[in-house]
Design an enzyme around this catalytic site. Structure first.
Site, mmCIF file in Angstrom:
data_model
loop_
_atom_site.group_PDB
_atom_site.id
_atom_site.type_symbol
_atom_site.label_atom_id
_atom_site.label_comp_id
_atom_site.label_asym_id
_atom_site.label_seq_id
_atom_site.Cartn_x
_atom_site.Cartn_y
_atom_site.Cartn_z
ATOM 1 N N THR A 91 -0.629 3.396 -0.605
ATOM 2 C CA THR A 91 -0.016 4.516 0.116
ATOM 3 C C THR A 91 -0.771 5.821 -0.171
ATOM 4 O O THR A 91 -1.360 5.966 -1.232
ATOM 5 C CB THR A 91 1.435 4.659 -0.390
ATOM 6 N N ARG A 137 11.591 -3.869 7.160
ATOM 7 C CA ARG A 137 11.719 -3.350 5.792
ATOM 8 C C ARG A 137 11.175 -1.917 5.735
ATOM 9 O O ARG A 137 10.097 -1.622 6.245
ATOM 10 C CB ARG A 137 10.945 -4.246 4.826
ATOM 11 N N GLY A 182 10.351 1.239 3.051
ATOM 12 C CA GLY A 182 10.213 1.581 1.637
ATOM 13 C C GLY A 182 10.649 3.008 1.349
ATOM 14 O O GLY A 182 11.390 3.625 2.120
ATOM 15 N N ASP A 183 10.158 3.538 0.244
ATOM 16 C CA ASP A 183 10.548 4.889 -0.179
ATOM 17 C C ASP A 183 9.789 5.989 0.558
ATOM 18 O O ASP A 183 10.277 7.118 0.660
ATOM 19 C CB ASP A 183 10.293 5.050 -1.681
ATOM 20 N N THR A 206 4.080 6.728 -4.985
ATOM 21 C CA THR A 206 3.477 5.478 -4.531
ATOM 22 C C THR A 206 3.865 4.383 -5.507
ATOM 23 O O THR A 206 3.908 4.612 -6.712
ATOM 24 C CB THR A 206 1.939 5.571 -4.451
ATOM 25 N N GLY A 207 4.150 3.212 -4.980
ATOM 26 C CA GLY A 207 4.531 2.118 -5.865
ATOM 27 C C GLY A 207 5.515 1.195 -5.186
ATOM 28 O O GLY A 207 5.638 1.206 -3.952
ATOM 29 N N GLY A 223 8.374 0.360 -3.616
ATOM 30 C CA GLY A 223 9.303 1.278 -2.964
ATOM 31 C C GLY A 223 10.770 1.078 -3.264
ATOM 32 O O GLY A 223 11.518 2.055 -3.392
HETATM 33 N N1 ASP Z 1 5.835 2.881 -1.826
HETATM 34 C C1 ASP Z 1 5.324 2.161 -0.714
HETATM 35 C C2 ASP Z 1 6.397 1.265 -0.157
HETATM 36 O O1 ASP Z 1 7.135 0.693 -0.930
HETATM 37 C C3 ASP Z 1 4.152 1.328 -1.026
HETATM 38 C C4 ASP Z 1 3.050 2.061 -1.722
HETATM 39 O O2 ASP Z 1 3.259 3.060 -2.384
HETATM 40 O O3 ASP Z 1 1.910 1.636 -1.586
HETATM 41 O O4 ASP Z 1 6.441 1.087 1.030
#
Ligand code: ASP
Length: 334
Positions: free
Chosen positions: A201, A229, A231-232, A252-253, A255
């Site tokens: 991300t 789906r 995410g965050d 990022t991570g 989510g």
């Molecule tokens: N946080 C993002 C998600 O869960 C993914 C990412 O940070 O790469 O969609």
């Protein structure tokens, strides 16, 4: 003469010509052992291009909001990063993109989720913020709204890259193996084992010359995510937050964990109510709370005085910053 002097004094009172831009290109299993020097150089160049685009705006007296949007667009257009071109694939083999943006001065925000044909989802998020009375729009409605408000529409095939397609195939192979071992939770959401998996991300936070903060995040989500789906990243308070009184944050991570922790807003709250520094607030959340639940990832944050942090509990996080005094750096590993 007196009038001119008074005008100049007023201007100086409003601006202090200090600005900063901090970016990330995703956190995850990013190991030097799995990177070639050529690939590393490409990533660093990609991050540098984004810093150049955003800092040019800040240097010319532009706003933090315009700077983070322009920065994200560069990263979205770079197929190395999991946002815009280069987004990861869903379980069904599609690209469903999420993005959000927030203005720390007004607390206005905009977000889109699950869009499939908007070239730069961050411009759609900005349009939702500026041109609608809503904060978040999803799917077909968001696509229609974005198209009606001047965002560039592309055929969904624009987002295809071989690398991300292979990531999906790898993920599916892992899924079948995990299913065999009945590890159901992690089989649904990819927890990488031994391949060069990364979240990818992109995010940007900035402080402009006028003391305004802004944050923006854009993503393709997580490889092999189920249809619909979200995410965050497009959720204000989870993946993105900005408040001139505290800080601007982009995450990022994994989510689902960032949503459950209201990550970005909690960093802001810890600063506001517990009077923690931006670094302490971010480290507490990323190094302690996040792993205690079983999640991982990172965030970037800048406070109203220009202090910033790039915290992550993964092997690496593509990241960089540039300050008004010229100091600048791009980094990848721990
Ligand atoms: N946080 C993002 C998600 O869960 C993914 C990412 O940070 O790469 O969609």
């Amino acid at each position: 003469m007196l009038v001119a002097f008074a005008f100049a004094t007023a201007l100086t009172a409003q601006t202090n010509s200090k600005y900063i831009l901090v970016i990330h290109g995703g956190a995850g299993t990013i190991l030097k052992s799995q990177m070639t020097p050529e690939k590393e150089a490409l990533y660093k160049q990609g991050l540098q291009n984004a810093l150049d685009a955003g800092s040019k705006i800040l240097k010319q007296g532009g706003t933090a909001l315009d700077a983070v949007e322009a920065t994200i667009m560069v990263l979205e257009n770079d197929s190395l990063f999991n946002a815009g071109k280069g987004a990861v694939f869903t379980n069904e083999g599609k690209n469903e993109l999420d993005a959000s943006i927030m203005d720390g001065k007004t607390l206005k925000a905009g977000a889109v989720a699950g869009v499939t044909n908007i070239k730069n989802p961050i411009t759609a998020a900005r349009a939702v913020m500026d041109k609608s009375e809503h904060v978040m729009m999803a799917g077909k409605g968001a696509e229609l709204f974005a198209a009606q408000n001047g965002c560039t529409v592309v055929d969904p095939s624009y987002f295809f890259t071989t690398q991300r397609w292979n990531d999906l195939l790898d993920a599916k192979r892992e899924d079948s193996l995990k299913a065999l071992h009945k590890d159901s939770t992690k089989a649904f959401l990819k927890q990488p084992d031994n391949h060069d998996y990364k979240y990818g991300t992109v995010g940007a936070v900035a402080l402009d010359m006028y003391g305004n903060l802004a944050a923006a995040t854009s993503t393709g989500g997580m490889t092999d995510k189920r249809y619909g789906r979200i995410g965050d990243s497009p959720i204000i308070g989870a993946g993105t937050y900005a408040d001139n009184n505290t800080c601007a944050v982009s995450c990022t991570g994994w989510g689902e964990y960032f949503i459950r922790l209201s990550m970005a807003k909690t960093v802001s709250d810890r600063m506001e109510f517990a009077h923690e520094s931006v670094k302490d607030a971010a480290d507490e959340m990323i190094m302690k709370k996040l792993p205690s639940l079983g999640g991982d990832g990172g965030l970037i944050a800048v406070d109203k005085d220009g202090n910033f942090t790039m915290s992550f509990d993964t092997d690496g996080m593509y990241r960089g910053y540039i300050k008004s005094d010229g100091e600048s750096k791009v980094e990848i590993y721990k």
